[in-house]
Design an enzyme around this catalytic site. Structure first.
Site, PDB file in Angstrom:
ATOM      1  N   ARG A 174     -17.130  -2.753  -8.268  1.00  0.00           N
ATOM      2  CA  ARG A 174     -17.671  -3.011  -7.004  1.00  0.00           C
ATOM      3  C   ARG A 174     -18.381  -1.928  -6.267  1.00  0.00           C
ATOM      4  NH1 ARG A 174     -12.363  -5.398  -4.132  1.00  0.00           N
ATOM      5  NH2 ARG A 174     -11.486  -4.006  -5.561  1.00  0.00           N
TER       6      ARG A 174
ATOM      7  N   LYS B   3     -12.571   0.583  -2.522  1.00  0.00           N
ATOM      8  CA  LYS B   3     -11.191   1.171  -3.087  1.00  0.00           C
ATOM      9  C   LYS B   3     -10.695   2.439  -2.262  1.00  0.00           C
ATOM     10  CE  LYS B   3      -8.509  -0.864  -4.658  1.00  0.00           C
ATOM     11  NZ  LYS B   3      -7.656  -1.883  -3.961  1.00  0.00           N
TER      12      LYS B   3
ATOM     13  N   TYR C  97     -10.976   0.094   2.154  1.00  0.00           N
ATOM     14  CA  TYR C  97      -9.612  -0.322   1.846  1.00  0.00           C
ATOM     15  C   TYR C  97      -8.575   0.884   1.482  1.00  0.00           C
ATOM     16  CZ  TYR C  97     -10.996  -5.264   1.405  1.00  0.00           C
ATOM     17  OH  TYR C  97     -11.357  -6.357   1.388  1.00  0.00           O
TER      18      TYR C  97
ATOM     19  N   HIS D  60      -4.757   0.691   2.051  1.00  0.00           N
ATOM     20  CA  HIS D  60      -3.405   0.191   1.598  1.00  0.00           C
ATOM     21  C   HIS D  60      -2.369   1.276   1.477  1.00  0.00           C
ATOM     22  CE1 HIS D  60      -5.009  -3.598   0.713  1.00  0.00           C
ATOM     23  NE2 HIS D  60      -6.009  -3.328  -0.080  1.00  0.00           N
TER      24      HIS D  60
ATOM     25  N   GLU E  54      -8.274  -3.538   5.660  1.00  0.00           N
ATOM     26  CA  GLU E  54      -7.272  -4.637   5.630  1.00  0.00           C
ATOM     27  C   GLU E  54      -6.596  -4.603   6.854  1.00  0.00           C
ATOM     28  OE1 GLU E  54      -5.130  -0.678   3.857  1.00  0.00           O
ATOM     29  OE2 GLU E  54      -7.175  -1.556   3.782  1.00  0.00           O
TER      30      GLU E  54
ATOM     31  N   ASP F 206      -1.203  -4.307  -4.169  1.00  0.00           N
ATOM     32  CA  ASP F 206      -1.735  -3.463  -3.388  1.00  0.00           C
ATOM     33  C   ASP F 206      -0.705  -2.967  -2.110  1.00  0.00           C
ATOM     34  OD1 ASP F 206      -4.284  -2.727  -4.146  1.00  0.00           O
ATOM     35  OD2 ASP F 206      -5.167  -4.389  -3.436  1.00  0.00           O
TER      36      ASP F 206
END
Length: 371
Positions: free
Chosen positions: A15, A75, A94, A96, A118, A270
């Site tokens: 991505r 990510k 993101y 996490h 998130e 995740d």
């Protein structure tokens, strides 16, 4: 503001943080965009496409991190990336952090302002930047389970939807949120027998109405989980506590009650995973076996379909990213929903659930943002 887009370097992550279309939108707001060479290759977007959209192409990631005031990724930053972040820079991606204290320490040491997709919220109590990837992951979870159930992949050798005269697979979905809904929808759509467990009666009523009897719903208790898991061919872990580590709902002892060759797909990996025996895997080596049960625990499932995922993600993140580029920290001060995405600021953890999960002190950023 100069907005930077480095190429993703996580294993098999294809991505990209900004599509060429999103780059045009940033340009229309008066911002310059610096994109690392070949950053869009995974979605078929060439450097020429990015130049046509108004971006400048950087020779490498180091140039992007050194020059950009805001970094937009997909990510969580890897060690070689967080070491290049700096105080006063905004990171929008993101994160996490709950199961990843090493990354949290790296971001804290950098001094960066890190906003996590998130944990951004909306007025309806949802997670608008997590939802599109949850939709993708939920649908992919059934594809992954169906493949893992095939005998050459270590599974029981059962066809998910069955055939006339032969029963279909039984799929148990733990968690009835966005991931669970999408997983149940795809599984039921191909003919599997599906049960969804959740602890919200309101959610179970909504699912029951949505599926009109095609999916069985059940209130999630320890006994219910044990009973459903023991009879399942595939279990989808779809639980979420925003910002916090996922609860471990399937113990190793439960694996002993399962069918040999049954499959566990942990979409919550995740956030640390919701099965006791879960550990992160990659698209290069997606599964492993514990006690005769196949585990699929890929931590970036939507990366397998980067074209769909990148566009879906950009549609959701664009207004929030533009607000950060337009107004900087003032955007966080002005919008409580965007501020809920703030996880790290000036060396401190600024999201309470993340702080609790990491055992770090929580720092309310309100004073810093107001200043």
């Amino acid at each position: 503001m100069l907005v930077g887009v480095p190429k993703e370097i996580k294993n098999n992550e294809f991505r990209v943080g900004l599509t060429p279309g999103a780059v045009r939108e940033y340009g229309a707001h008066g911002h310059a965009v610096l994109v690392e060479r070949d950053a869009g290759a995974g979605i078929g977007a060439t450097d020429a496409d990015y130049r046509a959209a108004g971006a400048e192409i950087a020779a490498d990631a180091a140039e992007v991190f050194a020059r950009a005031a805001m970094i937009v990724k997909v990510k969580e930053p890897q060690p070689e990336e967080w070491s290049q972040l700096r105080e006063g820079q905004i990171l929008f991606t993101y994160l996490h952090l709950a199961p990843d204290p090493q990354q949290a320490r790296g971001l804290m040491a950098s001094g960066v302002t890190a906003v996590a997709y998130e944990t951004v919220t909306d007025g309806a109590g949802g997670l608008p930047l997590l939802a599109p990837m949850s939709e993708v992951a939920g649908r992919l979870s059934i594809q992954a389970a169906a493949t893992a159930l095939e005998r050459p992949h270590g599974g029981r050798g059962i066809l998910m939807g069955g055939v006339p005269g032969v029963p279909p697979a039984k799929v148990v979905v733990i968690g009835g949120g966005v991931v669970g809904l999408q997983a149940a929808q795809v599984a039921a759509g191909i003919g599997a027998e599906v049960a969804v467990l959740d602890r919200s009666l309101a959610r179970l009523r909504a699912l029951d109405a949505h599926f009109a009897g095609r999916v069985r719903t059940r209130f999630s208790t320890l006994h219910a989980v044990e009973e459903e898991v023991a009879s399942a061919d595939a279990v989808i872990g779809a639980v979420l506590i925003p910002g916090a580590a996922a609860p471990r709902l399937v113990s190793r002892a439960m694996l002993g009650t399962m069918k040999r060759g049954a499959v566990l797909v942990d979409v919550a990996i995740d956030q640390g995973g919701c099965f006791e025996t879960s550990r992160p895997t990659t698209h290069a080596a997606p599964t492993y076996e514990v006690d005769g049960v196949v585990h699929y625990c890929v931590a970036n499932m939507p990366g397998a379909v980067p074209l769909t995922s990148s566009h879906a993600l950009n549609h959701a993140t664009l207004p929030f990213g533009l607000a950060l580029a337009d107004h900087g920290l003032a955007a966080l001060a002005a919008d409580p929903h965007l501020r809920n995405g703030l996880n790290v600021h000036r060396g401190r953890i600024t999201h309470r659930a993340v702080a609790d999960a990491l055992g770090e002190p929580f720092a309310d950023p309100a004073g810093d943002l107001a200043a």
